[in-house]
Design a protein around this motif. Structure first.
Motif, PDB file in Angstrom:
ATOM      1  N   GLU A   1      -9.835  -5.964  -2.506  1.00 51.59           N
ATOM      2  CA  GLU A   1      -8.478  -6.436  -2.798  1.00 51.59           C
ATOM      3  C   GLU A   1      -7.437  -5.490  -2.212  1.00 51.59           C
ATOM      4  O   GLU A   1      -6.453  -5.940  -1.595  1.00 51.59           O
ATOM      5  N   VAL A   2      -7.631  -4.207  -2.377  1.00 47.65           N
ATOM      6  CA  VAL A   2      -6.674  -3.241  -1.827  1.00 47.65           C
ATOM      7  C   VAL A   2      -6.646  -3.325  -0.309  1.00 47.65           C
ATOM      8  O   VAL A   2      -5.574  -3.313   0.307  1.00 47.65           O
ATOM      9  N   LEU A   3      -7.811  -3.430   0.314  1.00 46.74           N
ATOM     10  CA  LEU A   3      -7.843  -3.511   1.772  1.00 46.74           C
ATOM     11  C   LEU A   3      -7.157  -4.772   2.268  1.00 46.74           C
ATOM     12  O   LEU A   3      -6.353  -4.728   3.208  1.00 46.74           O
ATOM     13  N   ASP A   4      -7.445  -5.912   1.662  1.00 46.22           N
ATOM     14  CA  ASP A   4      -6.832  -7.168   2.103  1.00 46.22           C
ATOM     15  C   ASP A   4      -5.309  -7.099   2.001  1.00 46.22           C
ATOM     16  O   ASP A   4      -4.580  -7.508   2.927  1.00 46.22           O
TER      17      ASP A   4
ATOM     18  N   LYS B   1       0.095  -6.137   4.621  1.00 47.01           N
ATOM     19  CA  LYS B   1       1.328  -5.349   4.748  1.00 47.01           C
ATOM     20  C   LYS B   1       1.429  -4.723   6.136  1.00 47.01           C
ATOM     21  O   LYS B   1       2.513  -4.695   6.737  1.00 47.01           O
ATOM     22  N   LEU B   2       0.303  -4.248   6.659  1.00 49.68           N
ATOM     23  CA  LEU B   2       0.305  -3.646   7.989  1.00 49.68           C
ATOM     24  C   LEU B   2       0.732  -4.647   9.052  1.00 49.68           C
ATOM     25  O   LEU B   2       1.439  -4.290  10.006  1.00 49.68           O
ATOM     26  N   SER B   3       0.341  -5.903   8.893  1.00 51.49           N
ATOM     27  CA  SER B   3       0.697  -6.934   9.881  1.00 51.49           C
ATOM     28  C   SER B   3       2.193  -7.165   9.950  1.00 51.49           C
ATOM     29  O   SER B   3       2.701  -7.728  10.921  1.00 51.49           O
ATOM     30  N   ARG B   4       2.906  -6.736   8.906  1.00 54.18           N
ATOM     31  CA  ARG B   4       4.366  -6.909   8.874  1.00 54.18           C
ATOM     32  C   ARG B   4       5.111  -5.576   9.042  1.00 54.18           C
ATOM     33  O   ARG B   4       6.309  -5.498   8.782  1.00 54.18           O
TER      34      ARG B   4
END
Length: 398
Positions: free
Chosen positions: A121-124, A129-132
């Protein structure tokens, strides 16, 4: 000469996302090895000062990522997170700054299945967030910090697996360390910039900042001291002759009752070594590993040599000399771990500052270090007695 692959310090969002996934998959693969040994239960894990229960490590790694990426914490201060953890007692279980080492066996942690779900869950959410996130060093800093943290803990988990006698698996491969010809390189010395300069992507606080340093001319081994060379020291009674050992080294030796490096096993008149549950003939031409600072110093005294300073090591590694080989094992230096001039702690405040003066600078990387993490500027640091990690040494002329 070792040439690192693309460094995590400069990874753009797309490649950084791939690296975060790879690091988490590696963590989970290692954890499965502990599960196979029944060591996912903290109660069955030996209480050693050099390791953590694997279940606690698993939760801590996801918690650290959640703290800096999902909870937008700017520092490691307990009150700096803007949001609550996904776990009801996440901070009470996994904040290494407030949860003492000795209590990590008795915290009543969630099950392995629950913590694996937490990891996913944390990774997903982090990848979303990284994609934005814009592609600047400042914006990507926390993501690169989390990746570095998981890579470092991944190597520590592998060392834990070795300590506890665990075996490897196809999901946790291990490349054999090659044997390299011994030699010596003469460096003319001179002034150079020690440390990392601004604009170098991600930088650890103890690397700040690059500053002019003068190094006198010196000669250094092109490779690490081998098993064959260290065997000569042992055969000459090196562990029985106090004159080779410092006072601290003699005290450590008496406490350990050691007569050889950590993984050596006497077989008649020969030595074997144990690695990840397997006993094999000592590979004489490979670098000796699992040696404390004290043992490295004693060998140097016996051989009429010395350990390099960290400045000498960095100058040699930056020289581009084709015979200078590094990256097989971490390497002891003779330099105590001290701050560079003008040091100030970054947001992860406990990364360096608490360990100044008590730890020793270690340079290079090991076979267990991800290629993306390797850097000639990286300053690792260990207590002098540590020999459970993947560490060796090379020597310099006096």
């Amino acid at each position: 000469m070792t040439i690192p692959a693309a460094s995590f310090r400069h990874l753009a969002p797309g490649n950084l996302a791939d690296a975060l996934c790879q690091a988490r998959n590696y963590t989970l693969a290692l954890f499965e090895r502990f599960q196979a040994m029944g060591l996912d239960d903290p109660a069955r894990v030996p209480r050693l000062s050099t390791l953590n229960p694997p279940l606690w490590e698993l939760g801590h790694l996801a918690w650290f990522a959640e703290w800096y990426l999902l909870r937008d914490a700017k520092t490691s201060a307990p009150d700096s997170a803007l949001r609550h953890s996904l776990l009801t007692k996440g901070d009470d279980w996994f904040d290494s700054n407030t949860v003492s080492h000795r209590t990590r066996w008795t915290l009543g942690l969630p099950s392995a299945g629950a913590l694996k779900t937490y990891c996913h869950e944390v990774l997903d959410r982090s990848l979303d967030k990284l994609s934005r996130t814009e592609s600047t060093d400042a914006a990507l800093y926390p993501f690169r910090l989390v990746l570095a943290h998981e890579d470092m803990h991944g190597e520590a988990l592998l060392a834990t697996l070795r300590t506890l006698g665990g075996e490897l698996s196809p999901a946790v491969p291990l490349q054999p360390t090659a044997a390299w010809a011994q030699g010596e390189i003469r460096f003319p010395g001179g002034s150079f910039q020690l440390g990392s300069a601004a604009g170098s992507g991600f930088i650890f606080d103890n690397e700040k900042w690059a500053h002019a340093t003068h190094v006198a001319a010196f000669s250094m081994d092109s490779t690490l001291v081998s098993h064959a060379q260290f065997s000569e020291f042992i055969d000459d009674g090196g562990y029985q002759k106090p004159r080779y050992w410092t006072e601290a080294g003699r005290d450590w030796l008496m406490q350990q009752e050691r007569s050889a490096p950590l993984d050596w096993v006497r077989d008649g008149r020969q030595w074997r070594c144990t690695r990840f549950g397997e006993t094999l003939m000592l590979p004489l031409q490979q670098p000796v590993r699992h040696v404390s600072l004290y043992a490295a110093q004693a060998y140097c005294e016996w051989a009429g040599r010395r350990l390099p300073t960290e400045a000498e090591w960095e100058l040699a590694a930056c020289s581009g000399h084709p015979a200078f080989r590094w990256g097989d094992l971490w390497e002891w230096t003779c330099s105590p771990f001290l701050p560079y001039p003008g040091f100030s702690a970054d947001g992860y405040r406990e990364y360096s500052a608490p360990w100044f003066d008590t730890h020793q600078v270690v340079r290079g990387a090991s076979f267990a270090t991800p290629a993306r993490f390797r850097s000639v500027r990286f300053r690792n640091f260990f207590l002098p007695q540590r020999d459970d990690v993947f560490i060796g040494f090379r020597t310099c002329a006096r």
